[in-house]
Design a protein around this motif. Sequence first.
Motif, PDB file in Angstrom:
ATOM      1  N   PHE A 135      -9.281 -16.951  -6.817  1.00  0.00           N
ATOM      2  CA  PHE A 135     -10.244 -17.207  -5.753  1.00  0.00           C
ATOM      3  C   PHE A 135     -11.481 -16.339  -5.973  1.00  0.00           C
ATOM      4  CE2 PHE A 135      -6.041 -18.057  -4.176  1.00  0.00           C
ATOM      5  CZ  PHE A 135      -6.165 -19.164  -3.338  1.00  0.00           C
ATOM      6  N   ILE A 136     -12.614 -16.849  -5.537  1.00  0.00           N
ATOM      7  CA  ILE A 136     -13.875 -16.105  -5.579  1.00  0.00           C
ATOM      8  C   ILE A 136     -14.535 -16.196  -4.207  1.00  0.00           C
ATOM      9  CG2 ILE A 136     -16.236 -16.082  -6.516  1.00  0.00           C
ATOM     10  CD1 ILE A 136     -14.412 -14.971  -8.510  1.00  0.00           C
ATOM     11  N   LYS A 137     -15.151 -15.109  -3.782  1.00  0.00           N
ATOM     12  CA  LYS A 137     -15.958 -15.100  -2.561  1.00  0.00           C
ATOM     13  C   LYS A 137     -17.295 -14.483  -2.896  1.00  0.00           C
ATOM     14  CE  LYS A 137     -14.778 -12.342   0.869  1.00  0.00           C
ATOM     15  NZ  LYS A 137     -14.058 -11.839   2.065  1.00  0.00           N
TER      16      LYS A 137
ATOM     17  N   GLU B 295     -14.813 -16.934   3.604  1.00  0.00           N
ATOM     18  CA  GLU B 295     -13.510 -17.225   3.048  1.00  0.00           C
ATOM     19  C   GLU B 295     -13.579 -17.289   1.525  1.00  0.00           C
ATOM     20  OE1 GLU B 295     -10.910 -17.355   4.913  1.00  0.00           O
ATOM     21  OE2 GLU B 295     -11.984 -17.304   6.843  1.00  0.00           O
ATOM     22  N   PHE B 296     -12.450 -16.970   0.884  1.00  0.00           N
ATOM     23  CA  PHE B 296     -12.334 -17.123  -0.558  1.00  0.00           C
ATOM     24  C   PHE B 296     -12.239 -18.614  -0.919  1.00  0.00           C
ATOM     25  CE2 PHE B 296     -11.001 -12.690  -0.334  1.00  0.00           C
ATOM     26  CZ  PHE B 296     -11.549 -12.158  -1.492  1.00  0.00           C
ATOM     27  N   GLN B 297     -12.844 -18.960  -2.045  1.00  0.00           N
ATOM     28  CA  GLN B 297     -12.797 -20.327  -2.558  1.00  0.00           C
ATOM     29  C   GLN B 297     -11.919 -20.360  -3.810  1.00  0.00           C
ATOM     30  OE1 GLN B 297     -14.483 -22.660  -0.685  1.00  0.00           O
ATOM     31  NE2 GLN B 297     -14.992 -20.889   0.626  1.00  0.00           N
TER      32      GLN B 297
ATOM     33  N   TYR C 121     -19.893 -10.265  -5.243  1.00  0.00           N
ATOM     34  CA  TYR C 121     -18.750 -11.168  -5.179  1.00  0.00           C
ATOM     35  C   TYR C 121     -17.458 -10.355  -5.186  1.00  0.00           C
ATOM     36  CZ  TYR C 121     -18.025 -10.159 -10.109  1.00  0.00           C
ATOM     37  OH  TYR C 121     -17.780  -9.513 -11.297  1.00  0.00           O
ATOM     38  N   ARG C 122     -16.387 -11.020  -4.822  1.00  0.00           N
ATOM     39  CA  ARG C 122     -15.031 -10.491  -4.939  1.00  0.00           C
ATOM     40  C   ARG C 122     -14.156 -11.564  -5.565  1.00  0.00           C
ATOM     41  NH1 ARG C 122     -12.554  -6.511  -0.873  1.00  0.00           N
ATOM     42  NH2 ARG C 122     -14.315  -5.229  -0.200  1.00  0.00           N
ATOM     43  N   TYR C 123     -13.169 -11.120  -6.318  1.00  0.00           N
ATOM     44  CA  TYR C 123     -12.167 -12.073  -6.788  1.00  0.00           C
ATOM     45  C   TYR C 123     -10.807 -11.694  -6.222  1.00  0.00           C
ATOM     46  CZ  TYR C 123     -10.686  -8.635 -10.312  1.00  0.00           C
ATOM     47  OH  TYR C 123     -10.224  -7.518 -10.946  1.00  0.00           O
ATOM     48  N   ARG C 124      -9.945 -12.681  -6.170  1.00  0.00           N
ATOM     49  CA  ARG C 124      -8.598 -12.489  -5.633  1.00  0.00           C
ATOM     50  C   ARG C 124      -7.626 -13.342  -6.435  1.00  0.00           C
ATOM     51  NH1 ARG C 124      -6.473 -10.992  -0.424  1.00  0.00           N
ATOM     52  NH2 ARG C 124      -4.560 -12.116   0.144  1.00  0.00           N
ATOM     53  N   LEU C 125      -6.569 -12.712  -6.900  1.00  0.00           N
ATOM     54  CA  LEU C 125      -5.515 -13.417  -7.620  1.00  0.00           C
ATOM     55  C   LEU C 125      -4.279 -13.470  -6.728  1.00  0.00           C
ATOM     56  CD1 LEU C 125      -5.786 -11.675 -11.128  1.00  0.00           C
ATOM     57  CD2 LEU C 125      -7.062 -13.648 -10.292  1.00  0.00           C
TER      58      LEU C 125
END
Length: 524
Positions: A460-462, A468-470, A495-499
């Motif tokens: 996911f990236i925001k 919200e994360f996409q 930006y932020r990333y989420r795994l």
Amino acid sequence: MARLPMLSMAPKADVRQIGSFAGLNKGLVIGENEFSDMRNMSSDRFPAISTREKRGAVIKELAAPHGLFYKNGLLYADGTKLYYKGNEVEGITLSDTDKKMVGMGAYVIIFPDKVMYNTVDNTVTQMEASWKQNSSATFAPLTTGSTMVKISCTGIGAGFSQYDGVEISGCSNEEFNKTTVIQEIAADYIVVIGDLSGSFTQGSGLEVKRKVPDMDYVCENSNRIWGCSSANHEIYCCKLGDATNWNAFEGISTDSYAVTVGSDGDFTGCLSHMGYVHFFKEDTIHKVYGDKPSNFQINTLSPSRGIARGCERTACVVNETLLYVSRSCICSYDGAYPESVSDALTGLRFTAGLAGQYNGKYYASLQDSTGTWGLYVYDLEKGVWHKEDELQAAFLAYGEGQLYCINTEGKLFTIAGNREELIEWILESGDMLEGSVEYKHLKRILFNLLLEPGSEVDIFIKCDGQKEFQKVNTFKARGYRTQALTVVPERCQRYRYRLEGKGPAALIAMSKYIGYGSDMNGSI
């Protein structure tokens, strides 16, 4: 002939690679190899960051767990019953309350019940003993002018042993209402030191007791049990090698010991570390020096970050280092001064919890100021924190390479094992700012993930002000191999990333491809 415009510098791109990952960092500004949030991650495969080990299978489900200890085998209290190596201990009924357990030799000493269980011969010993007069008692000196007085009465010596420190009360001769040591003993008499010119008889009211003080915290050091009482502001230790005797004062090296301390506040912990006994309050550390009562000394370090109230059971020695939760941080203590090891957890104020050690790591089940529980793990060698799940432990005990846990549901298991479980994990970065510099933008991110067959991962990236994360990529592994997963984000300043994944995984490396515009046209 027309000519094309000249550029002072051709557009360029850089590749930034990250191959070493730190752990959790709750700070406002964190490193690009750190994570603002995570779940079920560990440093086991450092410099990669990977999912934690599976938990052990449930050994037993307890109805009313009250204590857990390891002494050559697992011992636990369930309701009013005590179990050792899976078997109920006969001849003992405990109070239906939480226990403090401490080992000395073959014994496990259990408070507040004040009983001792011998793990070798399975015998149970009551630490306290008492006798009340029910027939005529005679007091007489052993010989003329002797300082030894024989007290004779039916059954007076049956529950005691030679050299027990006892309290005598109810005697018509006030000289004998005192704490003294039994010099000789038989079933119907005891001999104590006293001053008596002639014999006398007493009809009733005489009592003899061997007492153990009520203590808030206990530990073992140098073949003695040590404890403390906030109500009495006192520190105690038992007679050398004898946990039943706390009032044996004969001026010899094996004596019991008691001292009053003048520091403010209640005690919050007691622990043996590096050969010394330490008593903690929230703002004070008392350290005991000496090897016998005649040279015991209490050194006081105050003000000092002691153990926080509610976090008394977070004190734990890991690889010769003592760690515990203080009011303001999690401290390491080497016997000199406490130092914070929780700068990465800034903003999390812990109000309750307990801890244990396993595989060179500090495992702490902690509740923060919002009431949320989490299992936080500190790797002392790497100096990094990781968060596992929301485990709320009721009791933890280490024994022979395993960390045993009883959770609040009463399930007994090991922290690491081979339980059938699908581990769901999360990694979330902090704010990344590659796009905030003039002419600079993130072109793509490449994640190198080692996934086992069947493991899944979503990326996911925001960007900027997105709430919200996409989801931008998803993958399910069919074989055991390293996967290179690419993400192309939108143009943004931050930006932020989420795994988010399921199943065993390890983030081995990641690469950031940074694009630059030209001096004449920053948008290129």
